[in-house]
Write a protein that holds these residues in place. Structure first.
Motif, PDB file in Angstrom:
ATOM      1  N   ARG A  97       0.864  -1.178   0.000  1.00  0.00           N
ATOM      2  CA  ARG A  97       0.000   0.000   0.000  1.00  0.00           C
ATOM      3  C   ARG A  97       0.903   1.231   0.000  1.00  0.00           C
ATOM      4  O   ARG A  97       1.676   1.432   0.925  1.00  0.00           O
ATOM      5  CB  ARG A  97      -0.925  -0.019   1.221  1.00  0.00           C
ATOM      6  N   VAL A  98       0.798   2.009  -1.053  1.00  0.00           N
ATOM      7  CA  VAL A  98       1.619   3.214  -1.195  1.00  0.00           C
ATOM      8  C   VAL A  98       0.765   4.405  -0.762  1.00  0.00           C
ATOM      9  O   VAL A  98      -0.224   4.745  -1.412  1.00  0.00           O
ATOM     10  CB  VAL A  98       2.101   3.405  -2.643  1.00  0.00           C
ATOM     11  N   ILE A  99       1.157   5.025   0.345  1.00  0.00           N
ATOM     12  CA  ILE A  99       0.412   6.156   0.884  1.00  0.00           C
ATOM     13  C   ILE A  99       1.048   7.440   0.356  1.00  0.00           C
ATOM     14  O   ILE A  99       2.255   7.657   0.524  1.00  0.00           O
ATOM     15  CB  ILE A  99       0.403   6.128   2.420  1.00  0.00           C
ATOM     16  N   ILE A 100       0.245   8.263  -0.282  1.00  0.00           N
ATOM     17  CA  ILE A 100       0.750   9.456  -0.971  1.00  0.00           C
ATOM     18  C   ILE A 100       0.372  10.704  -0.183  1.00  0.00           C
ATOM     19  O   ILE A 100      -0.811  11.039  -0.038  1.00  0.00           O
ATOM     20  CB  ILE A 100       0.171   9.542  -2.394  1.00  0.00           C
ATOM     21  N   ASP A 101       1.380  11.378   0.325  1.00  0.00           N
ATOM     22  CA  ASP A 101       1.180  12.652   1.021  1.00  0.00           C
ATOM     23  C   ASP A 101       1.138  13.767  -0.015  1.00  0.00           C
ATOM     24  O   ASP A 101       2.017  13.851  -0.875  1.00  0.00           O
ATOM     25  CB  ASP A 101       2.324  12.881   2.012  1.00  0.00           C
ATOM     26  N   THR A 102       0.135  14.616   0.048  1.00  0.00           N
ATOM     27  CA  THR A 102      -0.045  15.638  -0.989  1.00  0.00           C
ATOM     28  C   THR A 102      -0.049  17.037  -0.396  1.00  0.00           C
ATOM     29  O   THR A 102      -0.127  17.212   0.820  1.00  0.00           O
ATOM     30  CB  THR A 102      -1.381  15.432  -1.726  1.00  0.00           C
ATOM     31  N   GLN A 103       0.011  18.015  -1.293  1.00  0.00           N
ATOM     32  CA  GLN A 103      -0.186  19.388  -0.880  1.00  0.00           C
ATOM     33  C   GLN A 103      -1.690  19.675  -0.815  1.00  0.00           C
ATOM     34  O   GLN A 103      -2.510  18.908  -1.298  1.00  0.00           O
ATOM     35  CB  GLN A 103       0.520  20.337  -1.851  1.00  0.00           C
ATOM     36  N   ARG A 104      -2.025  20.790  -0.225  1.00  0.00           N
ATOM     37  CA  ARG A 104      -3.426  21.134  -0.027  1.00  0.00           C
ATOM     38  C   ARG A 104      -4.155  21.296  -1.359  1.00  0.00           C
ATOM     39  O   ARG A 104      -3.671  21.953  -2.274  1.00  0.00           O
ATOM     40  CB  ARG A 104      -3.535  22.433   0.783  1.00  0.00           C
ATOM     41  N   LEU A 105      -5.319  20.690  -1.460  1.00  0.00           N
ATOM     42  CA  LEU A 105      -6.162  20.879  -2.633  1.00  0.00           C
ATOM     43  C   LEU A 105      -6.592  22.335  -2.739  1.00  0.00           C
ATOM     44  O   LEU A 105      -6.726  23.011  -1.725  1.00  0.00           O
ATOM     45  CB  LEU A 105      -7.398  19.973  -2.530  1.00  0.00           C
ATOM     46  N   PRO A 106      -6.760  22.850  -3.959  1.00  0.00           N
ATOM     47  CA  PRO A 106      -6.816  22.160  -5.262  1.00  0.00           C
ATOM     48  C   PRO A 106      -5.492  22.104  -6.009  1.00  0.00           C
ATOM     49  O   PRO A 106      -5.476  22.256  -7.234  1.00  0.00           O
ATOM     50  CB  PRO A 106      -7.831  23.010  -6.022  1.00  0.00           C
ATOM     51  N   ASP A 107      -4.382  21.899  -5.328  1.00  0.00           N
ATOM     52  CA  ASP A 107      -3.083  21.778  -5.969  1.00  0.00           C
ATOM     53  C   ASP A 107      -3.144  20.770  -7.118  1.00  0.00           C
ATOM     54  O   ASP A 107      -3.760  19.705  -6.996  1.00  0.00           O
ATOM     55  CB  ASP A 107      -2.065  21.323  -4.916  1.00  0.00           C
ATOM     56  N   VAL A 108      -2.498  21.089  -8.228  1.00  0.00           N
ATOM     57  CA  VAL A 108      -2.558  20.249  -9.427  1.00  0.00           C
ATOM     58  C   VAL A 108      -1.971  18.867  -9.178  1.00  0.00           C
ATOM     59  O   VAL A 108      -2.527  17.846  -9.597  1.00  0.00           O
ATOM     60  CB  VAL A 108      -1.825  20.939 -10.596  1.00  0.00           C
ATOM     61  N   VAL A 109      -0.838  18.806  -8.465  1.00  0.00           N
ATOM     62  CA  VAL A 109      -0.208  17.517  -8.188  1.00  0.00           C
ATOM     63  C   VAL A 109      -1.112  16.684  -7.276  1.00  0.00           C
ATOM     64  O   VAL A 109      -1.257  15.467  -7.459  1.00  0.00           O
ATOM     65  CB  VAL A 109       1.187  17.718  -7.566  1.00  0.00           C
ATOM     66  N   ALA A 110      -1.735  17.315  -6.302  1.00  0.00           N
ATOM     67  CA  ALA A 110      -2.647  16.599  -5.419  1.00  0.00           C
ATOM     68  C   ALA A 110      -3.835  16.041  -6.195  1.00  0.00           C
ATOM     69  O   ALA A 110      -4.275  14.906  -5.967  1.00  0.00           O
ATOM     70  CB  ALA A 110      -3.133  17.522  -4.304  1.00  0.00           C
ATOM     71  N   GLN A 111      -4.364  16.823  -7.116  1.00  0.00           N
ATOM     72  CA  GLN A 111      -5.495  16.347  -7.914  1.00  0.00           C
ATOM     73  C   GLN A 111      -5.094  15.172  -8.795  1.00  0.00           C
ATOM     74  O   GLN A 111      -5.884  14.244  -8.998  1.00  0.00           O
ATOM     75  CB  GLN A 111      -6.040  17.492  -8.760  1.00  0.00           C
ATOM     76  N   ALA A 112      -3.859  15.185  -9.302  1.00  0.00           N
ATOM     77  CA  ALA A 112      -3.379  14.055 -10.093  1.00  0.00           C
ATOM     78  C   ALA A 112      -3.239  12.806  -9.227  1.00  0.00           C
ATOM     79  O   ALA A 112      -3.532  11.687  -9.679  1.00  0.00           O
ATOM     80  CB  ALA A 112      -2.041  14.409 -10.739  1.00  0.00           C
ATOM     81  N   ALA A 113      -2.796  12.983  -7.982  1.00  0.00           N
ATOM     82  CA  ALA A 113      -2.696  11.845  -7.062  1.00  0.00           C
ATOM     83  C   ALA A 113      -4.074  11.273  -6.778  1.00  0.00           C
ATOM     84  O   ALA A 113      -4.251  10.043  -6.698  1.00  0.00           O
ATOM     85  CB  ALA A 113      -2.023  12.281  -5.765  1.00  0.00           C
ATOM     86  N   VAL A 114      -5.062  12.141  -6.622  1.00  0.00           N
ATOM     87  CA  VAL A 114      -6.443  11.684  -6.409  1.00  0.00           C
ATOM     88  C   VAL A 114      -6.908  10.858  -7.599  1.00  0.00           C
ATOM     89  O   VAL A 114      -7.517   9.792  -7.450  1.00  0.00           O
ATOM     90  CB  VAL A 114      -7.385  12.888  -6.188  1.00  0.00           C
ATOM     91  N   ALA A 115      -6.626  11.339  -8.807  1.00  0.00           N
ATOM     92  CA  ALA A 115      -7.064  10.638 -10.014  1.00  0.00           C
ATOM     93  C   ALA A 115      -6.418   9.263 -10.132  1.00  0.00           C
ATOM     94  O   ALA A 115      -7.040   8.320 -10.640  1.00  0.00           O
ATOM     95  CB  ALA A 115      -6.739  11.476 -11.247  1.00  0.00           C
ATOM     96  N   ALA A 116      -5.178   9.128  -9.666  1.00  0.00           N
ATOM     97  CA  ALA A 116      -4.459   7.861  -9.783  1.00  0.00           C
ATOM     98  C   ALA A 116      -4.766   6.893  -8.655  1.00  0.00           C
ATOM     99  O   ALA A 116      -4.520   5.689  -8.785  1.00  0.00           O
ATOM    100  CB  ALA A 116      -2.954   8.131  -9.821  1.00  0.00           C
TER     101      ALA A 116
END
Length: 257
Positions: A121-140
């Motif tokens: 299980r790969v847990i992905i820490d993201t920046q605060r939404l609506p950051d573009v990279v975070a949204q891409a992580a959500v999509a994946a």
């Protein structure tokens, strides 16, 4: 097949990195294959997982292409393999964002190339939404966990996070304080708005989180008896149920897309 889990929020200071680190450490402690991918330019996960020195080079660093991630993968004292963000600049973060937008399957492909066990299980820490990279992580991601602090800011930004995740976020209330009437009222409002998408547990505000961080340890290592440590035991158990392929009725992810 790897299971990708994005940790997101719509509020600053929600506790995304803290949740990522302690959840991953709890899974590692119970011998479940886990890794952390840090897509947050704050570059703080390493310290939360026990590293004594800041990771200078990582997945967001200038000159580190996605197909070179293997060389920045590092082990941590908590037993959690980490792909750190590293030192980043605006240009390098923008480049990662552009790559993720243009290559929808790129994130999973690069993680698969690292050769981790299939049930990791790969847990992905993201920046605060609506950051573009975070949204891409959500999509994946196969599963999206939205951290919603039981604060006025958390409640106000909850709808924005839900919209940014297109309704896919399973929300976890954070910074709960049973002794605070206002906090309890906000928790009720968050749960009412989120409905069944709110996970039936909460993470409490606990001094143990700061104490273990100061000592370079995680809750599973040094937070024995604390409420927050117990909260992460419950969150890890919920996560395992939600991401077990055989439990199709409870799995929330891309299968339904």
């Amino acid at each position: 097949m790897l299971t990708l889990i994005a940790i997101v929020s719509g509020a600053g200071g929600a506790g995304r990195s803290t949740v990522t680190a302690h959840l991953a450490a709890q899974l590692a402690h119970t011998s479940h294959p886990v890794a952390v991918l840090e897509l947050d330019a704050q570059n703080s996960i390493g310290a939360l997982l026990g590293l004594r020195q800041t990771c200078e080079i990582g997945v967001l660093s200038p000159g580190v292409a996605p197909d070179a991630w293997r060389r920045v993968l590092c082990e941590t004292p908590s037993g959690v393999p980490l792909l750190p963000a590293g030192r980043a600049d605006a240009a390098s973060v923008a480049a990662i964002g552009q790559w993720l937008r243009q290559d929808v399957g790129g994130l999973r492909r690069q993680l698969d190339a690292l050769g981790m066990p299939e049930d990791t299980r790969v847990i992905i820490d993201t920046q605060r939404l609506p950051d573009v990279v975070a949204q891409a992580a959500v999509a994946a991601a196969d599963l999206v966990i939205g951290v919603v602090p039981a604060t006025t800011t958390g409640y106000v930004t909850q709808p924005n996070m839900m919209a940014a995740c297109a309704g896919r976020a399973q929300m976890v209330p954070n910074l709960a304080a049973a002794s605070s009437p206002l906090n309890n009222d906000l928790l009720h409002l968050i749960q009412t708005r989120g409905g069944d998408a709110v996970v039936p547990l909460r993470i409490h505000r606990d001094e143990a989180i700061g104490t273990v961080a100061a000592s370079g340890q995680t809750l599973v290592q040094a937070g024995h008896g604390s409420q927050a440590a117990l909260d992460f035991v419950h969150l890890a158990a919920w996560l395992l149920r939600a991401t077990t392929v055989d439990d199709a009725a409870t799995r929330t992810g891309r299968a339904g897309e």
